[in-house]
Design a protein around this motif. Structure first.
Motif, PDB file in Angstrom:
ATOM      1  N   ARG A 133      39.003  38.763  42.069  1.00 34.14           N
ATOM      2  CA  ARG A 133      38.865  38.225  40.731  1.00 34.14           C
ATOM      3  C   ARG A 133      38.921  39.378  39.730  1.00 34.14           C
ATOM      4  O   ARG A 133      38.268  40.409  39.916  1.00 34.14           O
ATOM      5  CB  ARG A 133      37.553  37.455  40.617  1.00 34.14           C
ATOM      6  CG  ARG A 133      37.421  36.615  39.382  1.00 34.14           C
ATOM      7  CD  ARG A 133      36.216  35.703  39.472  1.00 34.14           C
ATOM      8  NE  ARG A 133      36.334  34.761  40.580  1.00 34.14           N
ATOM      9  CZ  ARG A 133      35.507  33.743  40.790  1.00 34.14           C
ATOM     10  NH1 ARG A 133      34.478  33.551  39.949  1.00 34.14           N
ATOM     11  NH2 ARG A 133      35.668  32.946  41.816  1.00 34.14           N
ATOM     12  N   TYR A 181      38.891  31.322  35.336  1.00 32.57           N
ATOM     13  CA  TYR A 181      37.488  30.978  35.200  1.00 32.57           C
ATOM     14  C   TYR A 181      36.953  31.490  33.872  1.00 32.57           C
ATOM     15  O   TYR A 181      37.305  32.590  33.438  1.00 32.57           O
ATOM     16  CB  TYR A 181      36.652  31.628  36.302  1.00 32.57           C
ATOM     17  CG  TYR A 181      37.023  31.268  37.707  1.00 32.57           C
ATOM     18  CD1 TYR A 181      38.013  31.970  38.393  1.00 32.57           C
ATOM     19  CD2 TYR A 181      36.363  30.235  38.380  1.00 32.57           C
ATOM     20  CE1 TYR A 181      38.349  31.651  39.699  1.00 32.57           C
ATOM     21  CE2 TYR A 181      36.689  29.917  39.684  1.00 32.57           C
ATOM     22  CZ  TYR A 181      37.678  30.626  40.337  1.00 32.57           C
ATOM     23  OH  TYR A 181      38.009  30.301  41.630  1.00 32.57           O
ATOM     24  N   GLY A 209      36.569  26.717  37.415  1.00 30.68           N
ATOM     25  CA  GLY A 209      37.912  27.267  37.482  1.00 30.68           C
ATOM     26  C   GLY A 209      38.986  26.215  37.250  1.00 30.68           C
ATOM     27  O   GLY A 209      38.768  25.021  37.467  1.00 30.68           O
ATOM     28  N   PHE A 220      38.280  35.160  33.393  1.00 29.46           N
ATOM     29  CA  PHE A 220      38.668  35.882  34.590  1.00 29.46           C
ATOM     30  C   PHE A 220      39.743  35.080  35.309  1.00 29.46           C
ATOM     31  O   PHE A 220      39.914  33.897  35.057  1.00 29.46           O
ATOM     32  CB  PHE A 220      37.456  36.070  35.518  1.00 29.46           C
ATOM     33  CG  PHE A 220      36.370  36.913  34.915  1.00 29.46           C
ATOM     34  CD1 PHE A 220      35.449  36.358  34.033  1.00 29.46           C
ATOM     35  CD2 PHE A 220      36.256  38.249  35.223  1.00 29.46           C
ATOM     36  CE1 PHE A 220      34.448  37.123  33.463  1.00 29.46           C
ATOM     37  CE2 PHE A 220      35.262  39.036  34.662  1.00 29.46           C
ATOM     38  CZ  PHE A 220      34.359  38.463  33.781  1.00 29.46           C
ATOM     39  N   ARG A 221      40.437  35.739  36.210  1.00 31.86           N
ATOM     40  CA  ARG A 221      41.414  35.013  37.013  1.00 31.86           C
ATOM     41  C   ARG A 221      41.428  35.575  38.427  1.00 31.86           C
ATOM     42  O   ARG A 221      41.097  36.742  38.648  1.00 31.86           O
ATOM     43  CB  ARG A 221      42.808  35.070  36.389  1.00 31.86           C
ATOM     44  CG  ARG A 221      43.435  36.457  36.355  1.00 31.86           C
ATOM     45  CD  ARG A 221      44.745  36.400  35.584  1.00 31.86           C
ATOM     46  NE  ARG A 221      45.409  37.699  35.543  1.00 31.86           N
ATOM     47  CZ  ARG A 221      46.517  37.937  34.848  1.00 31.86           C
ATOM     48  NH1 ARG A 221      47.079  36.969  34.133  1.00 31.86           N
ATOM     49  NH2 ARG A 221      47.065  39.129  34.875  1.00 31.86           N
ATOM     50  N   GLN A 222      41.836  34.708  39.346  1.00 32.04           N
ATOM     51  CA  GLN A 222      41.924  35.118  40.738  1.00 32.04           C
ATOM     52  C   GLN A 222      43.167  34.501  41.357  1.00 32.04           C
ATOM     53  O   GLN A 222      43.279  33.273  41.445  1.00 32.04           O
ATOM     54  CB  GLN A 222      40.680  34.706  41.514  1.00 32.04           C
ATOM     55  CG  GLN A 222      40.621  35.284  42.918  1.00 32.04           C
ATOM     56  CD  GLN A 222      39.238  35.160  43.526  1.00 32.04           C
ATOM     57  OE1 GLN A 222      38.398  34.375  43.077  1.00 32.04           O
ATOM     58  NE2 GLN A 222      38.980  35.941  44.558  1.00 32.04           N
ATOM     59  N   PRO A 276      33.205  40.924  36.918  1.00 30.03           N
ATOM     60  CA  PRO A 276      32.548  39.688  37.373  1.00 30.03           C
ATOM     61  C   PRO A 276      31.044  39.806  37.601  1.00 30.03           C
ATOM     62  O   PRO A 276      30.299  38.895  37.253  1.00 30.03           O
ATOM     63  CB  PRO A 276      33.300  39.363  38.667  1.00 30.03           C
ATOM     64  CG  PRO A 276      34.674  39.900  38.434  1.00 30.03           C
ATOM     65  CD  PRO A 276      34.462  41.176  37.663  1.00 30.03           C
ATOM     66  N   TRP A 320      29.115  30.596  35.649  1.00 28.17           N
ATOM     67  CA  TRP A 320      30.548  30.441  35.860  1.00 28.17           C
ATOM     68  C   TRP A 320      30.968  28.976  35.797  1.00 28.17           C
ATOM     69  O   TRP A 320      30.210  28.082  36.220  1.00 28.17           O
ATOM     70  CB  TRP A 320      30.928  30.995  37.238  1.00 28.17           C
ATOM     71  CG  TRP A 320      30.816  32.476  37.304  1.00 28.17           C
ATOM     72  CD1 TRP A 320      29.688  33.219  37.527  1.00 28.17           C
ATOM     73  CD2 TRP A 320      31.884  33.412  37.127  1.00 28.17           C
ATOM     74  NE1 TRP A 320      29.996  34.555  37.491  1.00 28.17           N
ATOM     75  CE2 TRP A 320      31.334  34.707  37.254  1.00 28.17           C
ATOM     76  CE3 TRP A 320      33.252  33.278  36.866  1.00 28.17           C
ATOM     77  CZ2 TRP A 320      32.102  35.864  37.133  1.00 28.17           C
ATOM     78  CZ3 TRP A 320      34.008  34.426  36.749  1.00 28.17           C
ATOM     79  CH2 TRP A 320      33.445  35.705  36.887  1.00 28.17           C
TER      80      TRP A 320
END
Length: 133
Positions: free
Chosen positions: A45, A98, A126, A37-39, A117, A123
């Motif tokens: 996210r 992440y 990151g 995932f990315r934010q 998510p 998790w």
């Protein structure tokens, strides 16, 4: 203790490549799907890619449509590690990335690929990826 540890991030110029790694421990790797995932700053996210996340099938993969084939996910089961190869990077790929783990059987329960998510249980902390123009 469940752990997911990302590495391989950093600063790269547009058009370049990076390979992220996610080393996992504390759970049975084969029983879990791993997602990336990315934010980005000010954004929610979002799911990038996942492996082992479709229909409970080991090794199955799924990608966000927006990636246009630039990223590739792979796993090394002997090392309990998942990789995300990112090519042709763009400034809009800049984000904290992440990795996360979800029970692979949940892909059957939810009836679709696991790339949201809330579907993930564990998790990593990151890692920053910055793409300069």
């Amino acid at each position: 203790e469940v752990q997911l540890v990302e590495s391989g991030g950093g600063l790269v110029q547009a058009g370049g490549s990076l390979r992220l790694s996610c080393v996992t421990s504390g759970f049975t790797f084969d029983d879990y799907a791993i997602g990336w995932f990315r934010q980005a700053p000010g954004k929610e996210r979002e799911g990038v890619s996942c492996i082992g996340c479709r229909d409970g099938i080991k090794g199955s993969t799924y990608y966000a449509d927006s990636l246009m084939g630039r990223f590739t996910i792979a796993s090394d089961n002997a090392k309990n590690t998942v990789y995300l190869q990112m090519n042709s990077l763009k400034p809009e790929d800049t984000a904290i990335y992440y990795c996360a783990a979800a029970r692979a059987s949940d892909s059957v329960l939810y009836g679709g690929p696991l790339l949201t998510p809330h579907e993930y249980d564990y998790w990593g902390q990151g890692i920053q990826v910055t793409v300069s123009s």
